[in-house]
Design an enzyme around this catalytic site. Structure first.
Site, short mmCIF file in Angstrom:
data_model
loop_
_atom_site.label_atom_id
_atom_site.label_comp_id
_atom_site.label_asym_id
_atom_site.label_seq_id
_atom_site.Cartn_x
_atom_site.Cartn_y
_atom_site.Cartn_z
N LYS A 80 -4.59 -2.33 14.51
CA LYS A 80 -3.27 -1.74 14.75
C LYS A 80 -3.27 -1.22 16.19
O LYS A 80 -4.33 -0.95 16.75
CB LYS A 80 -3.06 -0.58 13.78
CG LYS A 80 -1.63 -0.22 13.54
CD LYS A 80 -1.02 -0.96 12.37
CE LYS A 80 0.43 -0.57 12.19
NZ LYS A 80 1.05 -1.22 11.03
N GLY A 176 14.32 6.93 2.30
CA GLY A 176 14.38 6.08 3.49
C GLY A 176 15.00 4.74 3.14
O GLY A 176 14.43 3.97 2.35
N VAL A 177 16.19 4.49 3.68
CA VAL A 177 16.86 3.21 3.38
C VAL A 177 17.11 2.46 4.68
O VAL A 177 18.21 2.04 4.98
CB VAL A 177 18.15 3.41 2.54
CG1 VAL A 177 17.77 3.77 1.12
CG2 VAL A 177 19.05 4.49 3.13
N VAL A 180 13.38 -1.72 5.27
CA VAL A 180 12.81 -2.08 3.97
C VAL A 180 13.59 -1.44 2.83
O VAL A 180 13.96 -2.10 1.85
CB VAL A 180 11.32 -1.64 3.86
CG1 VAL A 180 10.77 -1.98 2.48
CG2 VAL A 180 10.47 -2.31 4.93
#
Ligand code: NAD
Length: 353
Positions: A80, A176-177, A180
């Site tokens: 990462k 959280g929309v 994803v």
């Protein structure tokens, strides 16, 4: 404190601190393990308060990529990268190009892609000077595929916990929309489930309320909703001492990376009788899709078939944890480490999944 003393340092093969004065780049690339193949994982851009915070994040995320790729059956290791800066203020073509040159110099040990703060357009800028990128327009946005994997994980969880074969009639609290989370809501709506949602972005909330009949609540209230499943699809570290006691859901299954603030929070969930679907097991759908760019072979139907395999992977972890009286998070970590250890006795080109 050296990087070797960082609590998230876990025998990482390489940690590269990148500095370019001309573009004012500060970045860290962490390669956790390349036993199964070249390290692959996205690049995050975030205004970390300190270099220590950035190192903590990149080390934790890169190890999770090793585990995610191993359990998803991909011949890839884990890595990462983080660019330290505010993506809304500090991002420039010069900065992105400079970062990509560091990846190029690694000669294919690490492949990078989008993550929080870095989008497909930014990855296309990387690709102008770097051969080792994935998640480009060829494979498209990974988010719907990540959401699809999460749905399979939720199905496995309701099968294990309630003996049910469908999500119909279940209520899911989605935190959280964004890229994803909105697809999680879409697929849940199509499956006949109800969604309760919270997001700090009111436009994102309005979209899922209007299109998928979701009920909106304030951000701080999402944990305590009367729901069957809590689905973290925003930030990491959301399962902690403060939030776990608030949960009424019997299942946690979502897309966010590193949901457990600390490993001990897996035990805290277990002690409250909450089934935890390990994040990196069920959020591998996007990686299964985007990795087509690395292998030069992409067939969307094959990808969807492999994503449906996440149901069995999650179910196996739940069953093993129950039989052995262990935490699902521990079982998943052990399985991933075993897969990597098994790969150590073979050469890369002999590894077939
Ligand atoms: P995103 O940035 O598009 O969406 C995140 C959403 O969370 C945003 O709408 C944001 O407003 C919201 N949010 C931020 N803070 C919040 C808070 N306190 N309360 C409620 N909502 C809040 O990101 P994404 O691509 O949808 O990814 C979501 C999570 O899933 C991240 O943790 C990411 O690392 C992880 N993930 C994403 C993918 C992918 O394919 N995009 C793959 C694997 C894992």
């Amino acid at each position: 404190m050296s990087v070797f003393d960082n609590s998230e340092y876990d025998n990482h093969e390489q940690v590269l601190f990148c500095r370019d004065v001309a573009s004012d780049l500060f970045a860290i690339i962490a390669i956790h393990d390349t036993t199964l193949g070249p390290a692959a994982g996205g690049c995050r851009m975030w205004p970390y308060a300190t270099v220590g915070d950035a190192a903590f994040d990149v080390l934790r995320l890169s190890r999770a990529m090793s585990y995610k790729n191993a359990l998803a059956g991909l011949p890839l290791g884990g890595g990462k990268a983080v660019i330290i800066g505010d993506p809304f203020k500090d991002k420039s073509e010069k900065l992105l190009t400079s970062f990509a040159r560091f990846i190029q110099r690694l000669g294919g040990q690490y492949y990078t892609a989008e993550d929080i703060g870095i989008g497909v357009k930014d990855v296309e800028i990387f690709a102008r000077v770097c051969d080792y990128v994935f998640g480009l327009t060829k494979t498209g946005d990974p988010s719907p595929f990540t959401a699809l994997g999460c749905l399979h994980g939720m199905r496995a969880a309701v099968k294990h916990k309630f003996g049910r074969d469908t999500l119909k009639g279940f209520t899911v609290a989605v935190q959280g929309v964004g890229k994803v989370g909105q697809f999680v809501c879409k697929y849940l709506y199509e499956a006949g489930a109800r969604c309760i949602v919270a997001d700090v972005n009111s436009e994102a909330v309005a979209h899922v309320v209007e299109n998928y009949g979701a009920k909106a609540v304030a951000s701080g209230e999402i944990y305590s909703q009367e729901a069957d499943i809590f689905s973290p699809c925003a930030m990491g570290g959301v399962l902690n001492d403060n939030t776990i006691p608030q949960l009424k859901a019997g299942i946690v299954a979502g897309a966010a990376n590193n949901q457990l603030a600390e490993a001990r929070h897996g035990k805290m969930l277990h002690d409250r009788g909450i089934l935890y679907a390990p994040d990196y097991v069920i959020n591998a759908g996007g990686m299964l899709n985007a990795s087509g760019d690395i292998f030069g072979h992409y067939d969307v139907n094959e990808v969807k078939k492999r994503i449906s395999g996440l149901y069995d992977a999650a179910l196996r972890i739940f069953e093993t944890a129950q039989q052995e009286g262990r935490l699902t998070s521990e079982v998943a970590d052990d399985l991933a480490r075993q897969k990597i250890a098994a790969g150590k006795t073979r050469k890369h080109d002999e590894i077939r999944f």
